[in-house]
Design an enzyme around this catalytic site. Structure first.
Site, PDB file in Angstrom:
ATOM      1  N   CYS A 257       0.799  -1.253  -0.049  1.00 30.27           N
ATOM      2  CA  CYS A 257       0.120   0.063   0.220  1.00 30.27           C
ATOM      3  C   CYS A 257       0.749   1.131  -0.045  1.00 30.27           C
ATOM      4  O   CYS A 257       0.243   2.403  -0.192  1.00 30.27           O
ATOM      5  CB  CYS A 257      -0.824   0.058   1.287  1.00 30.27           C
ATOM      6  SG  CYS A 257      -1.999  -1.458   1.464  1.00 30.27           S
TER       7      CYS A 257
ATOM      8  N   ASP B 294      39.259   9.223  11.304  1.00 31.99           N
ATOM      9  CA  ASP B 294      39.776  10.551  11.173  1.00 31.99           C
ATOM     10  C   ASP B 294      40.571  10.398  12.820  1.00 31.99           C
ATOM     11  O   ASP B 294      40.268   9.531  13.530  1.00 31.99           O
ATOM     12  CB  ASP B 294      38.875  11.748  11.562  1.00 31.99           C
ATOM     13  CG  ASP B 294      39.285  13.140  11.676  1.00 31.99           C
ATOM     14  OD1 ASP B 294      40.300  13.332  11.169  1.00 31.99           O
ATOM     15  OD2 ASP B 294      38.871  13.832  12.525  1.00 31.99           O
TER      16      ASP B 294
ATOM     17  N   ASP C 223      34.475  12.816  13.209  1.00 28.17           N
ATOM     18  CA  ASP C 223      33.746  13.673  14.205  1.00 28.17           C
ATOM     19  C   ASP C 223      32.389  14.435  13.711  1.00 28.17           C
ATOM     20  O   ASP C 223      31.797  15.106  14.786  1.00 28.17           O
ATOM     21  CB  ASP C 223      34.656  14.409  15.111  1.00 28.17           C
ATOM     22  CG  ASP C 223      35.021  15.568  14.096  1.00 28.17           C
ATOM     23  OD1 ASP C 223      34.747  15.717  12.888  1.00 28.17           O
ATOM     24  OD2 ASP C 223      36.126  16.154  14.664  1.00 28.17           O
TER      25      ASP C 223
ATOM     26  N   ASP D 133      34.562  17.092   8.357  1.00 21.83           N
ATOM     27  CA  ASP D 133      34.612  15.845   7.597  1.00 21.83           C
ATOM     28  C   ASP D 133      33.240  15.623   6.549  1.00 21.83           C
ATOM     29  O   ASP D 133      33.210  14.663   6.194  1.00 21.83           O
ATOM     30  CB  ASP D 133      34.969  14.677   8.540  1.00 21.83           C
ATOM     31  CG  ASP D 133      36.230  14.556   9.163  1.00 21.83           C
ATOM     32  OD1 ASP D 133      37.042  15.257   8.647  1.00 21.83           O
ATOM     33  OD2 ASP D 133      36.043  14.275  10.423  1.00 21.83           O
TER      34      ASP D 133
END
Length: 761
Positions: free
Chosen positions: A55, A462, A652, A656
């Protein structure tokens, strides 16, 4: 004079829907997207009347056709919809009207999780299931003599009596227990579409009508064969599957529901005169003072003004150990106050709290559909058309053998080919996996990331803010002969407590709270601190220096690039403390877990190469690159992908963004959920590095379960459809097979709601 005709008063439902057009009500089920530019909102709805994932497209089309609606995402497995819309062009009441015309109902997402509507739906389904089960047992009892009796053993009047009794007992099964299937089929046909309820309803209706005709006229064209027992069994099995699916849906979405339910509706607030009043949480504002008793849930982000307690933030961070809270420390919405009464100053409320940001991520994930699930939804409708054509062709082929036999074959084809298992295969598994990860402190922003995470072969970290924390730590101590490391650390910590320099703070932290005392302390900026230190263990007060090698008249003999702080007294050099960035807890163990999974682990950082190499050695990472700009990181990941590697990037979430967006899978660390983490597929709450390996391991397991479900659903249909067409599968066996197929898929997916011990590490 003719009396004026007054317009009819709006119904309670219409008035409630119209009230949602009030801007003040939007925050209960919506949140604003961004601050600048044109005003846009995202809203979440609980769709009523969705009994199967097929649906989804119909609901999406009904909502998308309304003015102001920019995008719609519907998840059939959770019966939820996410609507992005512009208030300049449309209003929420228009969506509800459109859904009503399409044959569906809706509630704001907050109402979806309230107890009353949920319990009402569960009770209705349970009653239908109980009626079907009771009648099925009775009908089967009456059907047994017809199956076991030999020719001439049972008289015609007894056989007719058993058929009449079976028909009467099957009536409530068809009219009451089977109601959802008929209403769903009628809704689909009325709107010009074919859903999964259509072949199911046709199978039930044809079998019951043919059996009723045979009961009234046992010598007619349909013969004496009846399928009342098959009808009752089929409805019972279907309802059993839906009942179990409903329970498992609640379980797999349990992390989101636990979060949504955890906030109280009211809270105790201090007035200006110091009195306590009970007010709704919505009326709180920044600066208010609230009282939270032991055992209650903290409803806002704030700071403790009075009291000492321990709080449980497991639902928010995945950390199972309670954390101590006292005056001046922060508390977050959704955490449980365990031991003492706290007076909290309100800082953030409603959608601005970290709790709401987490709920937003989970809501977004709950309506997300992986690519393979979208393909299954789109394939369902053409498949259902083929089912109807196959049933008609089978009936036409077998008609010369007898109308009764032909109708039985057609019913079996209609029942056995229902593609419920195929449509449930992927969403049931991914939702179960997302719920399990959320309970362990990993939020899944995109369900499709679970599929991509299973193929990852390289993990790139990182450094700053990811593998390391935001402060330095003492990693090694050298002392002169006759001085222990502990004594040197206590002396240095006594001086370091009088300085705010990062190196001094690291030494003070390493020295602990109990140590020596210092007086007459002076600090020379850029050089160090000096003062008179006194303590135990036979030491007399004496002048000591803490700082650079030049300040302490010491020779610098540490590693190149390493930070060293020296300690000296009147006799000369006393000790040296090597400082380095503080690793996050379990950093080395987490890297080891990824390596044992067969993944390549790399380190990228903008820091100096010497510091990066040193950190890589401490964590066990063999490949590391320093002095990397954001463009350099992006180029490095791109190069890995061009070489055929599937890359997961762990950052973090602050600087980045480009490389997180480029990676095949991205994981962002951090206690909070800032906007800068919008590119991440997974959010690691509590900055627990071991959750990286957990997420990738669970993604692999999810991929295996999805593949098992798809293989099983496809094998079931390819095996059973020919058997039904050839007449080797009676209607009762077709119903049992279809229900068992869906149940097996849901039960197999439910295994993902539990994290295995080997995944915990």
């Amino acid at each position: 004079m003719q009396a004026a005709v007054l317009p009819p008063l709006p119904t309670r439902e219409e008035a409630s829907t119209a009230a949602l057009d009030d801007r003040g009500e939007w925050s209960s089920f919506s949140r604003r997207l961004g601050e600048g530019g044109a005003e846009r909102w995202e809203s979440y709805l609980a769709i009523q009347g969705m009994y199967c994932p097929a649906c989804s497209l119909t609901v999406e089309q009904a909502l998308a056709a309304n003015p102001g609606v920019e995008s719609v995402h519907v998840n059939g497995a959770t019966a939820t919809a996410r609507v992005v819309w512009s208030p300049q062009a449309g209003r929420p009441s228009q969506w509800f009207a459109a859904l009503k015309r399409a044959g569906y109902g809706a509630l704001p997402a907050g109402d979806m999780l309230s107890a009353v509507p949920r319990m009402k739906a569960q009770r209705a389904l349970l009653w239908r299931w109980l009626v079907a089960g009771f009648c099925m047992m009775q009908v089967m009892m009456y059907a047994v003599p017809a199956y076991v009796a030999t020719a001439g053993e049972m008289t015609a009047d007894v056989a007719a009596l058993l058929r009449w009794a079976s028909m009467i007992l099957t009536l409530p099964v068809v009219l009451f227990s089977g109601g959802p299937f008929f209403s769903g089929a009628w809704r689909d046909l009325r709107n010009g579409r074919i859903g999964m309820d259509v072949p199911v309803a046709l199978g039930i209706l044809i079998a019951f009508i043919a059996s009723t005709v045979a009961t009234f006229d046992p010598h007619g064209v349909l013969g004496e064969e009846v399928w009342f027992d098959s009808v009752a069994m089929f409805v019972f099995f279907l309802l059993s599957g839906r009942l179990l699916e409903q329970r498992l849906r609640d379980r797999t979405a349990g992390a989101l529901q636990a979060l949504m339910r955890s906030l109280p509706d009211t809270v105790e607030r201090e007035t200006a005169t110091g009195e306590i009043e009970t007010v709704p949480v919505r009326r709180l504002a920044a600066g208010d003072r609230i009282r939270v008793r032991a055992g209650e849930v903290i409803p806002v982000d704030g700071m403790v003004l009075e009291g000492v307690s321990r709080v449980d933030e497991a639902l928010l961070t995945g950390e199972s150990r309670p954390a101590g809270r006292t005056v001046g420390q922060p508390v977050v919405a959704g955490s449980h106050n365990l031991s003492g009464t706290l007076i909290v100053e309100v800082q953030r409320t409603g959608p601005n709290t970290r709790f709401s940001e987490i709920v937003a991520l989970m809501e977004r994930a709950s309506v997300d559909k992986p690519r393979i699930a979208q393909l299954a939804d789109r394939a369902a409708r053409p498949f259902l058309v083929g089912v109807l054509l196959a049933a008609a062709a089978a009936a036409w082929w077998w008609w010369p053998q007898g109308p009764g036999h032909a109708l039985g074959v057609a019913v079996a084809v209609l029942i056995v080919t229902c593609p419920c298992a195929l449509s449930l295969a992927t969403p049931a598994a991914t939702l179960a996996a997302a719920g399990a990860l959320a309970r362990r402190g990993v939020l899944v922003r995109r369900l499709e990331a679970l599929e991509a995470g299973a193929a990852v072969d390289t993990v790139v970290f990182d450094k700053t803010g990811t593998l390391t924390q935001d402060h330095m730590a003492v990693t090694a101590i050298r002392t002169r002969d006759g001085v222990t490391e502990g004594e040197a650390l206590r002396i240095a910590a006594a001086l370091a407590r009088h300085s705010l320099h990062p190196a001094s703070r690291a030494i003070a932290t390493a020295g602990g709270k109990v140590g020596w005392t210092a007086r007459d302390v002076t600090e020379t900026p850029g050089c160090g601190v000096a003062g008179e230190v006194a303590g135990d263990s036979g030491w007399q007060p004496r002048r000591v220096r803490l700082g650079s090698a030049t300040f302490c008249h010491a020779a610098a003999v540490g590693e190149q690039g390493a930070v060293e702080v020296h300690l000296a007294d009147d006799r000369g050099w006393l000790a040296a403390f090597r400082l380095d960035e503080s690793l996050r807890a379990n950093a080395r163990q987490s890297v080891g877990a990824l390596t044992r999974m067969g993944l390549g682990v790399q380190l990228l950082s903008g820091d100096a190469s010497e510091a990066v190499d040193r950190l890589a050695w401490r964590t066990g990472i063999e490949q590391a690159w320093g002095a990397q700009t954001p463009e350099g990181k992006l180029a490095h990941v791109t190069q890995l992908q061009q070489a055929g590697r599937r890359v997961a990037m762990v950052g973090d979430g602050m600087n980045d963004g480009p490389v997180l967006a480029k990676a095949d899978v991205s994981l962002a660390m951090g206690q909070a959920v800032p906007v800068a983490q919008a590119q991440a597929d997974f959010i690691i709450l509590g900055s627990q590095l071991d959750r990286v390996a957990l997420a990738l391991q669970h993604a692999r397991r999810t991929h295996r379960v999805v593949r098992q479900n798809l293989v099983w659903a496809a094998a079931y249909n390819f095996t059973c459809i020919p058997l039904a067409v050839m007449g080797y599968m009676p209607p009762w066996l077709a119903g049992l097979g279809m229900a068992a197929s869906s149940l097996l898929v849901v039960l197999n997916a439910a295994r993902l709601s539990v994290i295995l011990p080997r995944e915990r590490g």
